[in-house]
Motif scaffolding. Sequence first.
Motif: not given
Length: 228
Positions: A65-79, A81-91
């Motif tokens: 889930e990490t972008d090798e170049l920047t050390g940030l999340y890559n697309r997979r890891g970010f999405l 986290r977005v799904r987890e955040t959306m689920a929490r926002a729904a509750r």
Amino acid sequence: MNNSHLELLKKLADEFQPRTDVNTRATVEAESTDAFATLVDLARDMQNRLDQQQNRIRQLEQMVETDELTGLYNRRGFLRRVRETMARAARHPENGILVIADLDGFKLINDHHGHAAGDAILRHFGQNLRTHTRADDFVARFGGDEFAILLVGSIPEVAERRISDLEKATSRFPLIWQGAALPIRASFGFTVYNGKSDITQLLQQADDAMYANKHAKRPHSESSHNAA
């Protein structure tokens, strides 16, 4: 029965009492203690192995889930986290901001200074984004020179100020490359999410807003090919 008879009976009873009872009991207790200690050691060893396996799994997940170049999340890891955040926002009803950022003139940097300079720009920009966002926010390199940010629990008015701060911070810190200061500029677009939002639509809305801002900054004579 006189006292001499009682004394004799006591001696006989002592004589016929099994002499190994104490030793046997001590032996059984010692063996039980050893067996218990062995079980405890085995349980600890199994727990240690399980902890090591779980740590290894977490490391592998982080690598995936990490972008090798920047050390940030890559697309997979970010999405994720977005799904987890959306689920929490729904509750627990909560709004937030999804931001898409794209570097301006990145192709020109690659063409004029080489891909090594381009990679350095991406790392530099990614670090600026991470430095100027909160620990609760998520920052990712989405692909190429496009980045994504999830501003958790933010509102549009606050997001606009934070994005303005990100733009200023980015422009204030150019990359020094082989003695030259390479300017870093980016276009940002955002949209508001809540617990009922569709992730695909959110990404499209933020992307559309980003490209609208990018096109608004271009001189009329500048082609989209050169500004990408």
